[in-house]
Design an enzyme around this catalytic site. Structure first.
Site, short mmCIF file in Angstrom:
data_model
loop_
_atom_site.label_atom_id
_atom_site.label_comp_id
_atom_site.label_asym_id
_atom_site.label_seq_id
_atom_site.Cartn_x
_atom_site.Cartn_y
_atom_site.Cartn_z
N ARG A 266 -5.91 2.15 4.74
CA ARG A 266 -5.17 1.22 3.86
C ARG A 266 -6.19 0.37 3.12
O ARG A 266 -7.08 -0.22 3.75
CB ARG A 266 -4.22 0.34 4.68
CG ARG A 266 -3.63 -0.77 3.84
CD ARG A 266 -2.52 -1.50 4.54
NE ARG A 266 -1.33 -0.69 4.64
CZ ARG A 266 -0.14 -1.17 5.03
NH1 ARG A 266 -0.01 -2.45 5.34
NH2 ARG A 266 0.90 -0.37 5.10
N ARG B 48 3.46 -2.52 11.31
CA ARG B 48 4.14 -1.25 11.54
C ARG B 48 3.28 -0.02 11.29
O ARG B 48 3.22 0.90 12.08
CB ARG B 48 5.35 -1.11 10.59
CG ARG B 48 6.64 -1.57 11.11
CD ARG B 48 7.45 -2.05 9.95
NE ARG B 48 6.76 -3.19 9.37
CZ ARG B 48 6.93 -4.43 9.78
NH1 ARG B 48 7.78 -4.70 10.71
NH2 ARG B 48 6.23 -5.42 9.25
N THR B 49 2.65 -0.01 10.11
CA THR B 49 1.98 1.23 9.72
C THR B 49 0.84 1.55 10.68
O THR B 49 0.75 2.66 11.21
CB THR B 49 1.46 1.12 8.26
OG1 THR B 49 2.56 0.75 7.45
CG2 THR B 49 0.90 2.44 7.79
N LYS C 62 -21.06 -6.79 3.93
CA LYS C 62 -22.49 -6.68 3.61
C LYS C 62 -22.69 -5.94 2.28
O LYS C 62 -23.81 -5.64 1.90
CB LYS C 62 -23.22 -5.91 4.71
CG LYS C 62 -23.09 -6.52 6.09
CD LYS C 62 -23.87 -5.67 7.10
CE LYS C 62 -23.60 -6.10 8.51
NZ LYS C 62 -24.06 -5.10 9.48
N HIS D 3 2.32 4.66 -1.14
CA HIS D 3 2.39 4.55 0.33
C HIS D 3 3.19 5.78 0.80
O HIS D 3 4.34 5.67 1.21
CB HIS D 3 3.09 3.25 0.69
CG HIS D 3 2.96 2.84 2.13
ND1 HIS D 3 2.47 3.66 3.12
CD2 HIS D 3 3.29 1.67 2.74
CE1 HIS D 3 2.50 3.01 4.27
NE2 HIS D 3 2.99 1.80 4.07
C1 NCD Z 1 4.94 -2.19 3.08
C2 NCD Z 1 3.55 -2.07 2.48
O1 NCD Z 1 2.55 -2.30 3.16
O2 NCD Z 1 3.50 -1.68 1.32
N1 NCD Z 1 4.91 -2.38 4.46
C3 NCD Z 1 4.91 -1.28 5.27
O3 NCD Z 1 3.98 -0.52 5.30
N2 NCD Z 1 6.03 -1.03 5.98
C4 NCD Z 1 5.80 -3.16 2.38
C5 NCD Z 1 5.34 -4.58 2.21
O4 NCD Z 1 4.25 -4.97 2.63
O5 NCD Z 1 6.11 -5.35 1.64
#
Ligand code: NCD
Length: 301
Positions: free
Chosen positions: A102, A51-52, A81, A130
């Site tokens: 991320r 999703r993100t 590396k 997040h």
């Molecule tokens: C979440 C995350 O990555 O923290 N997912 C997301 O971005 N919608 C929640 C999860 O991974 O459980």
């Protein structure tokens, strides 16, 4: 707004502006199709994502921008590396206009921002925060409830490692008279730093260990996945499962959210319940991210 690193950085007015712009983008998408024209955004993901990353990429493309992406930076980039995050960010920052990052370290977004020559958007920093997820969570609540003031919200599941919860409670603390219930097993309770954060801002935080402790007329139930990948031991935790029986405990005004992905903590039988709002929530994510990108690197008009 330049970087988006943590929910600490937002005031209530910022959220109002972001939500207003998000509504505007949703209603008049044609006015924003060239906002990112000539802009290149890098999505750099060291942890899995569906999703993100894709909602950010969809957001960039819908605003007329372009994408460069490393979907599996942990294995497919120069990290293998031995390159440091600092160097990677310095280099990628020279290619693009913003970096969506991320990374498994809590400090990663702040570290990246300290050397980046372009805005950094934190798309998940380990078990830390997040922020863009929390913005879309609060936007979703606002769409359903029209206000955040005076609401009662239960965050549940993995409150220890769940970064979406950590960011969410910080945003909820910006509103008046909010009550937060924290339903978890003992070992996955909300870390003290967030409990203190809420206390200092006068937010009622009520830790709970069973569904019986939650009120019938709760406004929002926010469930999360157990973040087993962050466990240091082979800890076994019995999960709270939401099924149609559990949903009977709550009023017809209680909406059910989840950042997704879910495993078995919400039964698919709940999906047809009119209170299940998690797919609408993830759809909202794309518009909120369009609004953030437009605000940070978009062309204003
Ligand atoms: C979440 C995350 O990555 O923290 N997912 C997301 O971005 N919608 C929640 C999860 O991974 O459980």
């Amino acid at each position: 707004m330049y970087h988006i690193l943590s929910c600490d950085q937002f005031a209530r007015d910022d959220l109002e502006r972001i939500f207003k712009l998000t509504d505007d983008i949703r209603t008049n998408p044609e006015r924003f199709t060239t906002s990112l024209q000539g802009k290149l955004v890098a999505t750099v993901f060291y942890e899995p994502s569906t999703r993100t990353r894709l909602s950010f990429e969809a957001a960039v493309l819908r605003l007329g921008g372009k994408i460069i992406s490393t979907e599996n930076a942990k294995e497919m980039s120069s990290v293998i590396k031995g390159e440091s995050l600092f160097d990677t960010i310095r280099v990628i920052g020279g290619y693009c206009d913003a970096i969506v990052l991320r990374h498994p370290e809590r400090q990663s977004a702040a570290d990246a921002a300290s050397v980046a020559r372009v805005p950094i958007i934190n798309a998940g920093s380990g078990s830390g925060e997040h922020p863009t997820q929390a913005l879309l969570d609060v936007y979703t609540v606002y769409k359903y409830k029209k206000t955040l003031d005076g609401l009662s919200i239960a965050v549940m599941g993995d409150l220890l490692f769940g970064r979406t919860v950590h960011s969410l409670v910080k945003l909820l603390a910006l509103y008046k008279d909010v009550t937060i219930y924290g339903l978890s097993r003992d070992v996955l309770a909300l870390p003290e730093e967030y409990v203190v954060y809420l206390e200092e801002r006068g937010v009622r935080y009520i830790p709970c260990r069973s569904f019986e402790e939650l009120p019938y007329d709760l406004d929002v139930l926010y469930h999360t996945r157990t973040q087993t990948e962050r466990f240091h031991t082979d800890l076994q935790v019995e999960e709270f499962i939401i099924d149609p029986e559990v949903m009977k405990r709550f009023s017809d005004r209680t909406i059910l959210l989840h950042p997704l992905p879910r495993r078995h903590e919400i039964s698919p039988a709940v999906d047809t319940d009119s209170r299940a709002a998690y797919f609408a929530q993830s759809h909202n994510g794309m518009y909120v991210r369009m609004s953030l990108l437009h605000s940070i690197i978009g062309t204003s008009f």
